[in-house]
Write an enzyme that holds these catalytic residues in place. Structure first.
Site, PDB file in Angstrom:
ATOM      1  CG  ASP A 192      47.931  72.191   9.305  1.00 56.36           C
ATOM      2  OD1 ASP A 192      48.769  71.802  10.215  1.00 56.36           O
ATOM      3  OD2 ASP A 192      46.768  71.727   9.319  1.00 56.36           O
ATOM      4  CE1 TYR A 222      50.760  57.482  10.250  1.00 58.07           C
ATOM      5  CE2 TYR A 222      52.112  55.285  11.168  1.00 58.07           C
ATOM      6  CZ  TYR A 222      51.681  56.835  11.133  1.00 58.07           C
ATOM      7  OH  TYR A 222      52.403  57.773  11.843  1.00 58.07           O
TER       8      TYR A 222
END
Length: 273
Positions: A38, A169
């Site tokens: 991450d 997106y």
């Protein structure tokens, strides 16, 4: 640990919280060891808080509590070398790689041009990097494997606002379908399966925040009526565990001849369109 994924190792990006954490916990409960990656930092165009190092540490503890092994590293999917280093730490510990869940993503839905560039970099280029760094060790093993790209219902439907961040997106999530189909053909001779999953809204910090609620309110103000963002089944948002269950099935031997598919996990959202 026993289970259908015993002896397997899974790389999961965006693993500090949300869907990524759910994938890590579910695959660990099925016996897999986990390589968790991450960013654990903020991206300027993203107006809601991204995951932190403490979030990633919490994922580590939860996986270890299950009884699985985990190697966790901070890494940036936009930076192929950073991602490769994080993967190598897991390979050094576990010696193999069988499963990839390319999950890392952002939703800067009102961020204009900056949002466009960042969402393409993370949600599309980042997935490309993830698959590319995983291919050499998976092919070298010669045991096949499974790669799942986490797209969205917005990857199969033209939903969103006119803002460049929102358009980016949808474009990135659509782009994952192209990546998936090319890689499914490219990697099939190596018995590596590649599929994409397309959830409707999932109850994670990426969706459940004040920014997304304001974005939806602004859509209502622009159109004069609320957008039809509801699912066919009577559930407003999906628990992340339900998406993780679909991932667990796709990476298991129960789906050993399934490759090249777009799998909606959307409570009928797309069927309404």
């Amino acid at each position: 640990m026993g289970g259908p994924l015993a002896g397997k190792v899974a790389l999961i990006t965006g693993a500090a919280r949300g869907q990524g954490r759910a994938h890590a916990l579910r695959l660990a409960s099925d016996g897999a060891d986990i390589i968790a990656v991450d960013l654990c930092a903020q991206i300027a165009s993203v107006p809601y808080p991204l995951a932190t190092a403490d979030d990633l540490a919490a994922t580590v503890k939860l996986v270890e509590d299950i009884g699985a092994r985990i190697v966790a590293r901070q890494g940036d999917v936009r930076d192929r070398d950073s991602l490769a280093d994080a993967l190598q730490a897991g390979l050094d510990e576990f010696g193999r790689l069988d499963i990839v869940v390319a999950n890392a993503g952002i939703a800067p839905m009102q961020a204009g041009a900056d949002g466009w560039h960042d969402v393409i970099d993370v949600n599309l280029t980042g997935v490309h990097h993830t698959v590319e760094v995983a291919i050499p060790p998976m092919v070298a093993q010669g045991d096949g494997g499974s790669i799942v790209l986490i797209s969205s219902a917005a990857g199969l439907s033209g939903i969103g606002s006119a803002d460049a961040g929102s358009i980016g997106y949808a474009a990135a999530k659509h782009g994952l379908v192209g990546l998936m189909r090319v890689y499914a053909n490219h990697l099939a001779p190596h018995s590596i399966r590649v599929n994409s999953i397309h959830p409707a809204g999932v109850d994670t910090p990426m969706i459940n925040n004040e920014f997304i609620r304001q974005w939806l309110a602004d859509l209502v103000a622009e159109t004069g009526s609320p957008p039809d963002m509801g699912n066919a089944l009577p559930v407003q948002v999906l628990p992340p565990d339900d998406v993780a269950n679909a991932v667990a099935w796709l990476v298991s031997d129960q789906a050993r001849y399934i490759t090249g598919i777009t799998l909606p996990v959307d409570a009928g959202f797309l069927n309404k369109r």
